[in-house]
Scaffold this motif. Structure first.
Motif: not given
Length: 402
Positions: A83-85, A89-90, A95-98
């Protein structure tokens, strides 16, 4: 004749030791504090993160409190299985996910961040590891220095002191300090340039935009700094900026060192000869010194090589096959190296290495012999693996540098 052959064989090791002594001696005096002008324009702090759910929230909370109005934060959740992303965000940051398991590595994450930012680029970027902490003064100095010199600015990157940890962890933290503070400061004074250490580095956007980032190299930061230096944009150590990284558990310390040292040795083997050649052919002291710095192996390996060579030269001299000159030269540089190390410990390292652990320092190279044998057999690790921190389990991420 045998003495001459032995001296020729030992010449590279003698030069490496002499340079190490000179670099550490040059790095012993502390730099005068400098007031850097306030940075103009936006600075984006990029945090590459791979399965850092357990630490990213704490990192972002501290970073948001330290960063001023001119900073924003971008987390690149790279190939995460946790749950890093969501945690990022919290925390209220971008945040960008790859997701690309065939192209894994911190360099690919940074390239993804660059693509994301290119539509509205900041004036400069700061790269921080997901488990690092800094403070408002350090961030302001880093951004201001980067603007003033229009070149990469590198903060002092240290491991948090661990006085209650075992001797091996303390010695490893001290070796980290020697590399990232004392030797970096010495290299700055000798060559006017330092290495990038991957975390706590600030680059003008123009340099970041053109950099060759998309690589899986374990030591992509060192490689990037060398490439920028070749273009005349020499990274500079900013003494007013400090970034702290957590130390590893004693059970994880060997793996932590293996990843970085293996990558560093591979890079040095591929890069140092060319730098030395270019430095001599172009009569460029700065390039020559940069090449010499890369020839200095990690501290434990330097001690092992020098100690083994000394014992062999003593055996040759005792058997009458050679004179005592090679042994005397090796013994002399060994004593000089020990003295500058002791001075560095007294001046900078007492918070990192207790007197009791200092006594065990000669045993540190023996502890790492299995690691070096494994590196000799298998080569440098190639994956972007995360070191377990105290009280954590599972996951992978960016390796610390040392």
């Amino acid at each position: 004749m045998v003495t001459i052959i032995v001296l020729i064989v030992l010449a590279p090791l003698l030069v490496i030791n002499l340079f190490f002594v000179a670099e550490v001696a040059a790095g012993l005096p502390r730099s005068r504090a400098r007031h850097w002008p306030a940075a103009q324009g936006r600075t984006t702090i990029i945090i590459p993160a791979h399965d850092e759910e357990q630490v990213i929230g704490r990192t972002l909370a501290g970073l948001k409190a330290a960063a001023g109005a001119g900073f924003d934060i971008l987390v690149v959740a790279d190939n995460c299985n946790d749950r890093t992303a969501d945690v990022a965000r919290v925390a209220g940051v971008n945040v960008v996910e790859r997701h690309d398991t065939s192209r894994r590595g911190k360099g690919f994450a940074l390239a993804h961040a660059r693509d994301y930012l290119s539509a509205d680029p900041p004036a400069r970027v700061v790269v921080l590891d997901a488990d690092c902490r800094s403070d408002a003064r350090s961030l302001a100095a880093l951004a201001g220095a980067c603007q003033a010199i229009d070149a990469p600015a590198q903060a002092i990157n240290l491991l948090e002191p661990a006085p209650a940890a075992g001797p091996l962890v303390q010695v490893s933290s001290f070796a980290f300090l020697m590399k990232n503070l004392v030797r970096q400061r010495g290299l700055q004074r000798l060559a006017g340039s330092v290495h990038l250490t991957g975390t706590g580095m600030c680059l003008p956007w123009a340099l970041f935009a053109d950099a060759d980032l998309a690589t899986a190299s374990i030591v992509e930061d060192v490689r990037l700094g060398l490439e920028l230096a070749r273009k005349g944009r020499h990274p500079r150590l900013i003494g007013e900026a400090v970034v702290w990284s957590p130390h590893a558990d004693q059970s994880q310390t060997l793996g932590q060192r293996s990843r970085w040292e293996g990558g560093y040795l591979a890079l040095a083997r591929a890069t140092a000869p060319g730098l030395l050649r270019d430095g001599m052919m172009r009569v460029s002291p700065r390039t020559l010194l940069a090449g010499l710095d890369l020839t200095v192996p990690p501290l434990a390996l330097l001690v092992l090589l020098t100690g083994t060579a000394f014992l062999l030269t003593v055996m040759l001299a005792a058997s009458g096959l050679s004179s005592w000159l090679p042994a005397a030269l090796l013994g002399g540089v060994g004593v000089a190296a020990g003295l500058v190390l002791l001075l560095a410990w007294w001046r900078e390292g007492r918070a990192f290495l207790s007197p009791a652990a200092l006594v065990r320092l000669p045993l540190y190279p023996l502890w790492k012999i299995p690691m070096y044998l494994k590196l000799a057999r298998s080569g440098a690790p190639k994956s972007w693996n995360r070191t377990e921190r105290p009280g954590q389990t599972g996951g992978e991420g960016a390796p610390p540098t040392a």
